[in-house]
Design an enzyme around this catalytic site. Structure first.
Site, PDB file in Angstrom:
ATOM      1  N   TYR A 103       6.992 -10.173   6.367  1.00 55.98           N
ATOM      2  CA  TYR A 103       6.226  -9.134   6.709  1.00 55.98           C
ATOM      3  C   TYR A 103       6.927  -7.924   8.369  1.00 55.98           C
ATOM      4  CZ  TYR A 103       3.161  -8.427   2.620  1.00 55.98           C
ATOM      5  OH  TYR A 103       3.087  -7.530   1.619  1.00 55.98           O
ATOM      6  N   ASP A 114       1.350  -0.928   0.094  1.00 53.44           N
ATOM      7  CA  ASP A 114      -0.353  -0.051  -0.191  1.00 53.44           C
ATOM      8  C   ASP A 114       1.250   1.199   0.175  1.00 53.44           C
ATOM      9  OD1 ASP A 114      -2.679  -1.499   0.085  1.00 53.44           O
ATOM     10  OD2 ASP A 114      -2.002  -1.639   2.294  1.00 53.44           O
TER      11      ASP A 114
END
Length: 261
Positions: free
Chosen positions: A114, A56
């Site tokens: 992540y 994002d």
């Protein structure tokens, strides 16, 4: 384009602060757009690049993986050097190699990792502020580590998915969920077979909440996004690496809080 099309696998790192995420958007700078323009510039061809994950706006990557096809006789190492010569300084190719003709960066990925950096305090350090989320007071470390262990295994993570997302299933396998603490810097690491939209940021927002960290099991069972914590801001999030069948250690750049030796 001809039958001479070759498939390439790229591993790249980027600072996402100046970009509206990975995916091409009209009138907004994106990583995909910059990369496709760079490849077209060095090959003279229009190409489409597909990534392992669509990060994002404001999210960073140390080891994003992407694939593209081109009719070119350029060696993979030469492509890497040529791309780095024309890409913006906040996007770097870490590795380029020829792949199988049917390589798909997203669908063939086995595991993704992540990392999210949280700074405990009212304000982050001056030269780290673009890569951490400052939280004034965190729950006890033991509470957050216990919550992380509850996340490991196969679960329905619907409570940590952004509303309005459309996926076939919200069940994911979380291989590892860990916390590393170095002074005021708290780094959350998540390894899974896939992630839902905003899942990591919702998990971190829940873990740093005193109520959320204590009730993570009930939140998972509820499948109710309103019971989980806030969505953490993007600047602390990094796509660390992605692995594929037959691959050894994944390639990745050095992160802003990693040792350089």
């Amino acid at each position: 384009m001809t039958d001479a099309l070759r498939s390439f696998k790229l591993t790249l790192a980027y600072d996402g602060a100046a970009y509206s995420g990975w995916q091409i958007q009209k009138n907004s700078p994106t990583i995909q757009a910059e990369l496709e323009q760079a490849i077209s510039r060095i090959t003279g061809q229009t190409v489409r690049v597909a990534a392992a994950g669509r990060t994002d706006a404001g999210v960073h990557a140390l080891g994003q993986v992407a694939g593209f096809k081109a009719d070119t006789d350029m060696a993979a190492e030469r492509i890497k050097g040529a791309l780095n010569a024309v890409l913006p300084e906040d996007i770097r190719i870490i590795d380029c190699r020829e792949a199988e003709r049917d390589f798909q960066a997203r669908f063939q990925a086995l595991r993704k990792c992540y990392r999210y950096h949280v700074w405990e305090g009212a304000a982050p350090p001056l030269f780290g502020r673009g890569h951490v989320w400052a939280v004034k007071r965190l729950p006890p470390r033991e509470s957050m580590e216990a919550a992380l262990k509850r996340l490991e295994g196969e679960h329905d993570f619907a409570a940590f998915q952004s509303t309005g997302s459309q996926v076939k299933t919200t069940v994911r396998q979380m291989f590892r969920a860990e916390l590393e603490v170095r002074g005021k810097l708290h780094t959350f690491s998540f390894q899974a077979d896939g992630f839902l939209r905003h899942m990591v940021r919702a998990l971190v927002g829940t873990l740093v909440s005193h109520d959320g960290s204590a009730n993570i099991g009930n939140i998972i069972k509820s499948r109710d996004r309103s019971l989980a914590g806030r969505t953490a801001p993007p600047q602390g999030l990094f796509l660390a690496w992605v692995t594929y069948p037959g691959q050894g250690e994944p390639h990745a750049a050095v992160g802003p809080f990693d040792r350089f030796d």
